[in-house]
Design an enzyme around this catalytic site. Structure first.
Site, PDB file in Angstrom:
ATOM      1  N   LYS A   4      -7.154 -23.390   0.271  1.00 56.88           N
ATOM      2  CA  LYS A   4      -7.335 -22.730   1.208  1.00 56.88           C
ATOM      3  C   LYS A   4      -5.970 -22.319   1.968  1.00 56.88           C
ATOM      4  O   LYS A   4      -5.024 -22.980   2.247  1.00 56.88           O
ATOM      5  CB  LYS A   4      -8.170 -23.375   2.391  1.00 56.88           C
ATOM      6  CG  LYS A   4      -8.644 -22.801   3.567  1.00 56.88           C
ATOM      7  CD  LYS A   4      -9.579 -23.621   4.561  1.00 56.88           C
ATOM      8  CE  LYS A   4      -9.912 -23.210   5.491  1.00 56.88           C
ATOM      9  NZ  LYS A   4     -10.891 -24.012   6.232  1.00 56.88           N
TER      10      LYS A   4
ATOM     11  N   GLU B 218     -18.505 -24.069   1.582  1.00 57.62           N
ATOM     12  CA  GLU B 218     -17.401 -24.821   1.573  1.00 57.62           C
ATOM     13  C   GLU B 218     -17.566 -26.280   1.754  1.00 57.62           C
ATOM     14  O   GLU B 218     -18.607 -26.480   2.581  1.00 57.62           O
ATOM     15  CB  GLU B 218     -16.566 -24.407   2.892  1.00 57.62           C
ATOM     16  CG  GLU B 218     -15.201 -24.991   3.228  1.00 57.62           C
ATOM     17  CD  GLU B 218     -14.618 -24.650   4.679  1.00 57.62           C
ATOM     18  OE1 GLU B 218     -13.357 -24.890   4.676  1.00 57.62           O
ATOM     19  OE2 GLU B 218     -15.178 -24.173   5.502  1.00 57.62           O
TER      20      GLU B 218
ATOM     21  N   CYS C 194     -13.229 -19.821   3.950  1.00 54.64           N
ATOM     22  CA  CYS C 194     -13.365 -19.948   5.527  1.00 54.64           C
ATOM     23  C   CYS C 194     -12.645 -19.040   6.484  1.00 54.64           C
ATOM     24  O   CYS C 194     -12.751 -18.169   6.511  1.00 54.64           O
ATOM     25  CB  CYS C 194     -13.408 -21.571   5.773  1.00 54.64           C
ATOM     26  SG  CYS C 194     -14.501 -21.727   7.519  1.00 54.64           S
TER      27      CYS C 194
END
Length: 423
Positions: free
Chosen positions: A227, A152, A264
């Site tokens: 995300k 990331e 994540c």
């Protein structure tokens, strides 16, 4: 304080006290008492017989057998030695089928620390990280990796703890310099590359997103995913920089298979994993940045659970090292101000739908993990366990449709004999 454990194994694999002493000394370099991973600590500390059984319990069996190691090619070994990065390689098998040929895909995961201190000029930091990753990507290419995923926001320090806006300068368009840098490798090695960046959307008011750009094996941009879930926990003040994504749960059909990217914090949300599975993912990558005190007990479990529940492979990538920032910050938790997140513990690994997984990469070194995956295993596990077939999606859909409404009432059946004021 030095901790001593006295262990010896008899022929039955039982332990008893002995004069043989294994000394485990806590360290501050991110290792586990001097070992780069739990797997390596156990391998060094236990007899082969006991270690084999412990490994079976910890990382499972692939098609009823211990996970096969792969031979690392000499070019990759040389690069690993010259540039001091961990390299490991394994093979996930599937049962032989009568009507389908094996669908073997070679996947690579890269974890790394930053290349320069966070106080260095931003342009120098970006140039240095590209130079640092070049030999690791070359090792992946020399090893025949088909799909490669980076960690990331790999082009920058994970500065989102600071809440300082100057770090927004690292944001770039989806077709910006990091994508252009990686496109050359994609064409050179005929390799799909997942490029997680801090994205600046020039067409929508320069809005910033946490994004993964999917680069095809011809160097083309297949698409991108933003995300879905943004943490607001501890030092992870990421909503200061970007908000929840707007791309849904896309699955990208590449030359080597159907892939998704669960960035994540999304790994903590089971329905996020589910959505990629419903869209047909065969491999889901989880590029991350997470630290030991906050999440390490979760790290070995969440991706593996997702791989099992959704019958796909999961590649988990975490950065390495401790990143110290010029200005101390606090997190609204009453703790003293500090200048770093804590230790990013690496430990990147791959999980398979049959509950097997690779040993982890190092906790304190850059690394490349290579895994051969027979994607036929995904369907075989669906046929074996029937999770998709036995799931009650109509029940879940009804529950969720009611839950999102303001007048939702939980389905709770109370004991009529409880006191009226019972909470």
């Amino acid at each position: 304080m030095e901790k001593k454990e006295e262990i010896v194994n008899n022929k039955n694999g039982n332990s008893k006290e002995s004069s043989q002493t294994l000394t485990l000394t806590p360290t501050t370099d991110g290792s586990i008492c001097g070992f780069q991973s739990l797997h390596r600590l156990l391998e060094s500390s236990l007899s082969p017989q006991v270690f084999k059984e412990v490994s079976r319990l910890l990382i499972g069996l692939n098609c009823g057998k211990a996970l096969e190691p792969l031979t690392v090619v000499e070019t990759a070994k040389d690069l690993s030695s010259q540039h001091d990065f961990d390299i490991q390689a394994f093979k996930f098998n599937a049962d032989k089928e009568l009507l389908r040929e094996p669908r073997i895909v070679r996947v690579g995961l890269i974890q790394n620390s930053i290349a320069l201190p966070t106080t260095a000029p931003f342009l120098d930091q970006k140039k240095a990280i590209c130079q640092k990753l070049k030999p690791i990507i070359d090792a992946a290419g020399a090893s025949g990796v088909n799909i490669l995923c980076l960690q990331e926001a790999w082009m920058m320090p994970f500065a989102f703890c600071t809440r300082e806006k100057r770090w927004c300068e690292f944001a770039e368009p989806a077709d910006g310099e990091s994508t252009q840098f990686l496109q050359g490798f994609a064409r050179k090695y005929n390799m799909v590359i997942v490029n997680p960046i801090l994205e600046r959307d020039l067409k929508h008011g320069e809005t910033i997103w946490n994004t993964a750009v999917i680069i095809g094996n011809n160097g083309n941009i297949i698409g991108k995913h933003r995300k879905n879930h943004i943490p607001r926990v501890g030092d992870f003040n990421e909503s200061t920089y970007y908000m929840e994504g707007n791309t849904g749960h896309p699955v990208f059909e590449t030359a080597y298979g159907k892939i998704g990217v669960n960035i994540c914090y999304g790994r903590h949300l089971p329905l996020n994993w589910l959505a990629f599975g419903l869209n047909g993912a065969e491999i889901v990558f989880n590029p991350s940045a997470t630290v030991g005190e906050l999440s390490e007990p979760m790290w070995p479990n969440e991706a593996r659970n997702a791989a099992i529940a959704n019958s796909y492979f999961v590649g988990s990538i975490n950065r390495v090292g401790t990143e110290v920032f010029p200005n101390p910050f606090t997190s609204g938790d009453g703790k003293p101000q500090h200048a770093d997140f804590g230790h990013f513990y690496g430990s990147s690994h791959v999980s398979a739908p049959d509950a097997s997984c690779t040993p982890s990469l190092s906790r304190n070194k850059d690394g490349l993990l290579i895994s051969d995956m027979d994607l036929n295993l995904c369907r075989q596990i669906k046929d074996k366990w029937g999770f998709r077939m036995t799931a009650r999606y109509e029940l879940y859909a009804d529950m969720l449709s009611r839950y999102v409404k303001p007048d939702f009432e939980p389905q709770v059946v109370s004991d009529p004999l409880l006191p009226k004021n019972h909470l």
